[in-house]
Design an enzyme around this catalytic site. Structure first.
Site, PDB file in Angstrom:
ATOM      1  N   CYS A   1       7.050 -11.567   8.613  1.00  0.00           N
ATOM      2  CA  CYS A   1       7.837 -12.372   9.551  1.00  0.00           C
ATOM      3  C   CYS A   1       9.258 -12.520   9.031  1.00  0.00           C
ATOM      4  O   CYS A   1       9.542 -12.331   7.856  1.00  0.00           O
ATOM      5  CB  CYS A   1       7.223 -13.760   9.676  1.00  0.00           C
TER       6      CYS A   1
ATOM      7  N   ARG B   1      12.229  -5.830   9.695  1.00  0.00           N
ATOM      8  CA  ARG B   1      10.980  -6.221   9.020  1.00  0.00           C
ATOM      9  C   ARG B   1       9.770  -5.972   9.903  1.00  0.00           C
ATOM     10  O   ARG B   1       8.635  -6.098   9.456  1.00  0.00           O
ATOM     11  CB  ARG B   1      11.039  -7.696   8.615  1.00  0.00           C
TER      12      ARG B   1
ATOM     13  N   TRP C   1       5.276 -11.415  12.605  1.00  0.00           N
ATOM     14  CA  TRP C   1       4.420 -10.242  12.363  1.00  0.00           C
ATOM     15  C   TRP C   1       3.012 -10.833  12.305  1.00  0.00           C
ATOM     16  O   TRP C   1       2.647 -11.492  11.330  1.00  0.00           O
ATOM     17  CB  TRP C   1       4.825  -9.567  11.062  1.00  0.00           C
TER      18      TRP C   1
ATOM     19  N   ASN D   1       6.214 -18.112   7.464  1.00  0.00           N
ATOM     20  CA  ASN D   1       5.950 -16.717   7.090  1.00  0.00           C
ATOM     21  C   ASN D   1       4.911 -16.773   5.980  1.00  0.00           C
ATOM     22  O   ASN D   1       5.132 -17.403   4.962  1.00  0.00           O
ATOM     23  CB  ASN D   1       7.246 -16.049   6.587  1.00  0.00           C
ATOM     24  N   GLY D   2       3.752 -16.163   6.211  1.00  0.00           N
ATOM     25  CA  GLY D   2       2.713 -16.168   5.176  1.00  0.00           C
ATOM     26  C   GLY D   2       1.340 -16.338   5.797  1.00  0.00           C
ATOM     27  O   GLY D   2       1.178 -16.198   7.004  1.00  0.00           O
TER      28      GLY D   2
ATOM     29  N   GLU E   1      -3.486  15.014   2.009  1.00  0.00           N
ATOM     30  CA  GLU E   1      -2.462  13.984   2.278  1.00  0.00           C
ATOM     31  C   GLU E   1      -1.165  14.326   1.556  1.00  0.00           C
ATOM     32  O   GLU E   1      -0.075  14.203   2.128  1.00  0.00           O
ATOM     33  CB  GLU E   1      -2.986  12.609   1.861  1.00  0.00           C
TER      34      GLU E   1
ATOM     35  N   LYS F   1       2.453  14.888   3.425  1.00  0.00           N
ATOM     36  CA  LYS F   1       3.673  14.159   3.035  1.00  0.00           C
ATOM     37  C   LYS F   1       4.815  15.136   2.805  1.00  0.00           C
ATOM     38  O   LYS F   1       5.927  14.940   3.294  1.00  0.00           O
ATOM     39  CB  LYS F   1       3.421  13.333   1.773  1.00  0.00           C
TER      40      LYS F   1
ATOM     41  N   GLU G   1       6.032  16.800   6.146  1.00  0.00           N
ATOM     42  CA  GLU G   1       6.731  15.976   7.150  1.00  0.00           C
ATOM     43  C   GLU G   1       8.036  15.406   6.596  1.00  0.00           C
ATOM     44  O   GLU G   1       8.904  15.006   7.365  1.00  0.00           O
ATOM     45  CB  GLU G   1       5.834  14.878   7.703  1.00  0.00           C
TER      46      GLU G   1
ATOM     47  N   HIS H   1     -12.056  32.124  -1.646  1.00  0.00           N
ATOM     48  CA  HIS H   1     -12.453  32.688  -0.339  1.00  0.00           C
ATOM     49  C   HIS H   1     -11.230  33.087   0.482  1.00  0.00           C
ATOM     50  O   HIS H   1     -11.259  33.052   1.700  1.00  0.00           O
ATOM     51  CB  HIS H   1     -13.309  31.658   0.408  1.00  0.00           C
TER      52      HIS H   1
ATOM     53  N   LYS I   1       7.055   7.400  14.693  1.00  0.00           N
ATOM     54  CA  LYS I   1       6.217   6.562  13.821  1.00  0.00           C
ATOM     55  C   LYS I   1       4.841   6.360  14.435  1.00  0.00           C
ATOM     56  O   LYS I   1       3.846   6.358  13.746  1.00  0.00           O
ATOM     57  CB  LYS I   1       6.883   5.192  13.587  1.00  0.00           C
TER      58      LYS I   1
HETATM   59  C1  AGP Z   1       1.584  10.245   8.569  1.00  0.00           C
HETATM   60  O1  AGP Z   1       2.574  10.178   7.566  1.00  0.00           O
HETATM   61  C2  AGP Z   1       2.172  10.462   9.948  1.00  0.00           C
HETATM   62  N1  AGP Z   1       3.182   9.520  10.224  1.00  0.00           N
HETATM   63  C3  AGP Z   1       1.112  10.603  11.015  1.00  0.00           C
HETATM   64  O2  AGP Z   1       0.255  11.653  10.652  1.00  0.00           O
HETATM   65  C4  AGP Z   1       0.228   9.355  11.274  1.00  0.00           C
HETATM   66  O3  AGP Z   1      -0.631   9.138  10.179  1.00  0.00           O
HETATM   67  C5  AGP Z   1      -0.615   9.623  12.520  1.00  0.00           C
HETATM   68  O4  AGP Z   1       0.251   9.798  13.624  1.00  0.00           O
HETATM   69  C6  AGP Z   1      -1.588   8.484  12.828  1.00  0.00           C
HETATM   70  O5  AGP Z   1      -0.894   7.305  13.107  1.00  0.00           O
HETATM   71  P1  AGP Z   1      -1.701   5.912  13.138  1.00  0.00           P
HETATM   72  O6  AGP Z   1      -2.254   5.711  11.762  1.00  0.00           O
HETATM   73  O7  AGP Z   1      -0.679   4.902  13.517  1.00  0.00           O
HETATM   74  O8  AGP Z   1      -2.787   6.049  14.153  1.00  0.00           O
END
Ligand code: AGP
Length: 612
Positions: free
Chosen positions: A2, A27, A74, A100-101, A485, A489, A492, A508, A607
């Site tokens: 928040c 935030r 939040w 906030n908390g 993962e 990272k 992207e 393989h 995002k």
């Molecule tokens: C991960 O770094 C990406 N931003 C993307 O793969 C993300 O994890 C995916 O779109 C799922 O999003 P969500 O966790 O909000 O469902």
């Protein structure tokens, strides 16, 4: 988290407050509001949505005031809505408060107040605390400051509160424990904020309030006390940072800030749930479906992207601890197939945003066919959280960087707690192993901090490998999804092609890719599979591949075989992914920065993918 803003002084308060709230939008929030005080009393304007929507909503209303408080929420308790937005007003209407908390014992306090005839207009812990303060003021016939002190000695959890009182129209009472509060010192005026961004343009002289301190703030006076009512001399500091830096907490990018927040966010995720001393895991959302989960013939994890990788780690954990068959599905594949869903199947939907379209539609489909939907979500009140039968929030706070980092480790923490809880109920995990894992899980925040402290060499690694055309990421068992993962990272954030693979699968086909140009990142922490991974490392070395390894502190065998290493502390293999992913997050970040990429907003990415 928040956002908090306050002002008292000779100027019009509303413009300062609303501008301050906009400074805190970074935030992350879901609702907002202001409380203003003038000769005609206390006015509260608040609603779900953005600050700009609040501004439209209060056009024409009585906004004249020289004192006010403002809040961006939040959600932690109670979904985003007008009635759950802050500020809250006490039953008498004479007090207004923002917070906030998390007040962890709010339900106990709510019960006590309800028995005394209090009614509540919201689902928030904040409203409970506010009425608890009012009840003490009334009962003890004391002033507001004393009532706040008494109340705060009774609550457990974290808070920053700002309070307006109709009977003291120029005074703001503030207190903090565990959440940040800054007070800006002006000439005959004072500013308050969750950080200095709302006050920077008015003053650079600030006082950072410490835990268990209470501030009585008037236009020309700032009194600081502890909860024992002893005066404290405020320590005034001169700010020498610019606004942009504050929003990122002094970090260059949100992504780096969020990577370094992980010891705290994992701690926040465990807090109030994991009690290793008592040997308990409290998750009410899971508890109410414990029977169905224990007796389920299968669990299906449904997610996308990084969340899908969390599901893959969870597959190994649930099968190991709960002996339940687990399948992990890409939501986008699941929703378009004609999947077989049996009544009683348990679906775990994993999502940071809680708004990913593919995941949302996939679980709606499964729900229609009688499956039980559990949500592991970060954004409180999001669509996926709302259509789930139950679940557990990851409490990682808003994740601003497009690349998911702290949400991933928080997802793993929640999923591990669920598996431990279910395995314990089901009796598929020994008392001793259960207790050991609880003790170890409790240490993960500290081990994450250790990992981050030993990460300065990763920046140099990034310089060394940033021009590679391709990367391979390899791991086995619990670390196989971590390899995936790490590759995601890098892809992207730096736009370098990277592929994650089970280490044993190299022979393989993919081993044909290996030459002296190809960096191969091994997630080679000490676990059941370690010996096999070492053989895979030798296979790569034999073909002149560059071996970069995430290893366990003290593992000299892997170190010898690697061109470069990144180190994590000893940890049970079930918990290690929360640590082994951190160096890979940093490697991707530093390579992205070295290549001049926009690491917080990578090209082509959003995002939250709320479209198909
Ligand atoms: C991960 O770094 C990406 N931003 C993307 O793969 C993300 O994890 C995916 O779109 C799922 O999003 P969500 O966790 O909000 O469902």
């Amino acid at each position: 988290m928040c956002g908090i803003v306050g002002y008292t002084g000779p100027r019009e308060a509303y413009p300062i407050i609303i501008k301050g709230l906009k400074r805190l939008e970074y935030r992350g929030y879901d609702s907002t509001g202001v409380a203003l005080q003038n000769s005609s009393g206390l006015k509260v304007y608040k609603k779900k949505g953005k600050v700009a929507e609040l501004e439209d909503y209060i056009v024409g209303k009585d906004l004249h005031s020289n004192i006010g408080i403002g809040h961006t929420r939040w959600a932690t308790h109670g979904e985003p809505s007008d009635r759950n937005a802050h500020p809250h007003q006490s039953s008498s209407g004479k007090l207004a408060m923002i917070h906030n908390g998390i007040i962890e014992n709010y339900s106990q306090l709510k019960k006590e107040l309800t028995n005394k005839g209090y009614n509540f207009t919201s689902d928030t812990d904040t409203e409970v605390l506010l009425n608890f303060i009012e009840e003490i003021k009334k009962n003890n016939q004391c002033d507001l400051e004393e009532a706040v002190r008494i109340a705060l000695k009774r609550v457990t959890g974290a808070y920053v509160i700002l309070l307006l009182d109709e009977d003291n129209p120029d005074t703001i009472i503030a207190a903090r424990k565990g959440s940040p509060l800054v007070i800006g010192i002006g000439k005959g005026e004072h500013f308050l904020g969750s950080d200095a961004s709302p006050m920077l343009e008015y003053t650079k002289e600030v006082v950072y309030i410490n835990d268990y301190e209470l501030a009585i703030v008037k236009p020309d006076e700032l009194i600081l006390k502890n909860l024992g009512n002893e005066k404290i001399t405020p320590y005034v500091q001169k700010l020498d940072i610019e606004l942009a830096a504050i929003e990122k907490g002094g970090y260059e990018h949100f992504m780096l800030k969020e990577i370094f927040e992980q010891p705290q966010t994992i701690y926040d995720c465990l807090r109030g749930r994991l009690d290793a001393a008592e040997g308990t895991i409290t998750m009410s959302g899971i508890q109410q479906y414990a029977e169905q989960i224990v007796s389920a013939s299968r669990i299906v994890m449904i997610a996308c992207g990084t969340s899908w990788h969390a599901g893959l780690v969870a597959e190994y954990i649930f099968e190991e601890l709960c002996r339940i068959n687990v399948e992990v599905e890409y939501a986008s594949e699941f929703r378009y197939r004609n999947p077989v869903i049996n009544k009683g199947d348990v679906i775990i939907a994993i999502s940071q945003s809680g708004e990913t379209a593919d995941t949302l539609v996939a679980i709606e489909k499964a729900k229609e066919q009688g499956a039980i939907i559990l949500g592991v979500v970060n954004v409180v009140g999001s669509s996926i959280a709302r259509i789930s039968h139950a679940g557990a929030y990851t409490h990682a706070g808003p994740e601003i960087g497009v690349a998911s980092t702290k949400a991933f480790t928080a997802q793993l923490a929640v999923l591990t707690m669920i598996a431990l809880k279910i395995g314990y109920i089901k009796g598929t995990i020994s008392e001793e192993r259960y207790q050991n894992l609880l003790n170890e899980l409790q240490e993960i925040p500290e081990k994450a901090a250790w990992t981050l402290k030993h990460s300065d060499s990763i920046k140099a690694l990034a310089e060394k490998y940033k021009d590679a055309r391709d990367f391979l990421y390899l791991g086995r068992g619990y670390n196989f999804p971590v390899a995936l993962e790490g590759a995601l990272k890098l892809k992207e954030i730096s736009y370098i092609h990277a592929e994650g693979y089970p280490a044993a699968e190299m022979k393989h086909g993919p081993i044909a890719l290996v030459d002296e140009e190809l960096p191969v990142v091994f997630v080679a922490t000490k676990d059941t599979y370690h010996e096999k991974v070492v053989s895979n490392m030798q296979e790569i070395k034999a073909r002149k591949g560059k071996v970069i390894s995430v290893i366990t502190e003290g593992d000299e065998v892997s170190r010898e075989l690697s061109n470069d290493v990144m180190i994590i502390p000893e940890a049970d293999e079930i918990l290690a992914p929360m640590l082994s992913v951190i160096p890979l997050q940093l490697l991707a970040y530093y390579i992205g920065v070295a290549k001049g990429c926009d690491v917080d907003k990578p090209r082509n990415l959003a995002k939250s993918v709320t479209v198909e």
